[in-house]
Design a protein around this motif. Sequence first.
Motif, PDB file in Angstrom:
ATOM      1  N   THR A  52      22.860  -9.928  22.436  1.00  0.00           N
ATOM      2  CA  THR A  52      22.000  -9.848  23.609  1.00  0.00           C
ATOM      3  C   THR A  52      22.844  -9.629  24.856  1.00  0.00           C
ATOM      4  N   LYS A  53      22.216  -9.139  25.912  1.00  0.00           N
ATOM      5  CA  LYS A  53      22.932  -8.907  27.155  1.00  0.00           C
ATOM      6  C   LYS A  53      23.515 -10.210  27.686  1.00  0.00           C
ATOM      7  N   GLU A  54      22.751 -11.292  27.559  1.00  0.00           N
ATOM      8  CA  GLU A  54      23.238 -12.586  28.043  1.00  0.00           C
ATOM      9  C   GLU A  54      24.493 -13.012  27.283  1.00  0.00           C
ATOM     10  N   ALA A  55      24.495 -12.799  25.975  1.00  0.00           N
ATOM     11  CA  ALA A  55      25.657 -13.163  25.168  1.00  0.00           C
ATOM     12  C   ALA A  55      26.851 -12.285  25.512  1.00  0.00           C
ATOM     13  N   ARG A  56      26.607 -10.999  25.718  1.00  0.00           N
ATOM     14  CA  ARG A  56      27.702 -10.088  26.090  1.00  0.00           C
ATOM     15  C   ARG A  56      28.288 -10.481  27.433  1.00  0.00           C
ATOM     16  N   ASP A  57      27.421 -10.813  28.385  1.00  0.00           N
ATOM     17  CA  ASP A  57      27.896 -11.183  29.717  1.00  0.00           C
ATOM     18  C   ASP A  57      28.729 -12.459  29.666  1.00  0.00           C
ATOM     19  N   ARG A  58      28.306 -13.414  28.859  1.00  0.00           N
ATOM     20  CA  ARG A  58      29.067 -14.662  28.736  1.00  0.00           C
ATOM     21  C   ARG A  58      30.437 -14.397  28.135  1.00  0.00           C
ATOM     22  N   ASP A  59      30.478 -13.563  27.098  1.00  0.00           N
ATOM     23  CA  ASP A  59      31.754 -13.259  26.449  1.00  0.00           C
ATOM     24  C   ASP A  59      32.668 -12.502  27.399  1.00  0.00           C
ATOM     25  N   THR A  60      32.098 -11.570  28.140  1.00  0.00           N
ATOM     26  CA  THR A  60      32.884 -10.805  29.106  1.00  0.00           C
ATOM     27  C   THR A  60      33.488 -11.708  30.165  1.00  0.00           C
ATOM     28  N   ARG A  61      32.662 -12.562  30.737  1.00  0.00           N
ATOM     29  CA  ARG A  61      33.145 -13.459  31.787  1.00  0.00           C
ATOM     30  C   ARG A  61      34.196 -14.417  31.244  1.00  0.00           C
ATOM     31  N   ARG A  62      34.027 -14.881  30.008  1.00  0.00           N
ATOM     32  CA  ARG A  62      35.007 -15.783  29.397  1.00  0.00           C
ATOM     33  C   ARG A  62      36.355 -15.091  29.261  1.00  0.00           C
ATOM     34  N   ARG A  63      36.363 -13.849  28.813  1.00  0.00           N
ATOM     35  CA  ARG A  63      37.614 -13.114  28.633  1.00  0.00           C
ATOM     36  C   ARG A  63      38.300 -12.855  29.970  1.00  0.00           C
ATOM     37  N   VAL A  64      37.531 -12.427  30.943  1.00  0.00           N
ATOM     38  CA  VAL A  64      38.109 -12.110  32.246  1.00  0.00           C
ATOM     39  C   VAL A  64      38.613 -13.369  32.935  1.00  0.00           C
ATOM     40  N   ASP A  65      37.807 -14.431  32.910  1.00  0.00           N
ATOM     41  CA  ASP A  65      38.219 -15.676  33.557  1.00  0.00           C
ATOM     42  C   ASP A  65      39.453 -16.257  32.882  1.00  0.00           C
TER      43      ASP A  65
END
Length: 216
Positions: free
Chosen positions: A161-174
């Motif tokens: 889901t978009k929400e799951a992708r966004d969470r994973d993206t933010r986790r990697r970047v942070d």
Amino acid sequence: MCLSLWQIDEEVAGYAEAAGESFPVETKKSKVIFVIGGPGSGKALQSEKIEERYSLKRLCPGDILCSELQSHSERGRFLRDLLERGEQLPEDTLLDLLCEAMASTVRQGKGFLVTGFPKNLKQAQEYEAKMGQPDIALFLECSADIMSRRLQQRATCSLHTKEARDRDTRRRVDGFCSLVNPVVSHYEHREVLHKIDAEQPPEDVFEQICLVLDSC
């Protein structure tokens, strides 16, 4: 493939000791360039272009680890067993594999382009203790927002889901942003750091890189 550092296991520490004694002196004299950049910074693309233009041997510790895990070596089996049991890999794993790969390649007469390393200040310091400091450290500067946006654009075909992708993206970047500043400061102090504006189009980014490498 990004892997965190973990606690040292005594059984594998022997591999590190043996490996450290086997590195030829020539390895420390070969030109070494580090490419430091977060997910979405364009690190992979720029590394490919650098490798092709300057005939360097590109090494990514994460990829080297994957190959080791897929091998039938004693160490590969041991590391696989650790992961299958849900245990952490030894802290020195990536560094040892990287140094061994450099030692096995040095006789080909190529310099090294190392990507995805160091992940943190401790890795940088331990690499220097074993191999000396890199000749050049290229830092692909890119804001967290732009890196996240680029990663989100790449992941539009994902089944998540978009929400799951966004969470994973933010986790990697942070995760990257939380560790990179001490590394950057370390290489600035060593006077080997060169900052590259990675928010520009890829061809402009590569032009900046070439200006640095051609002048060093």
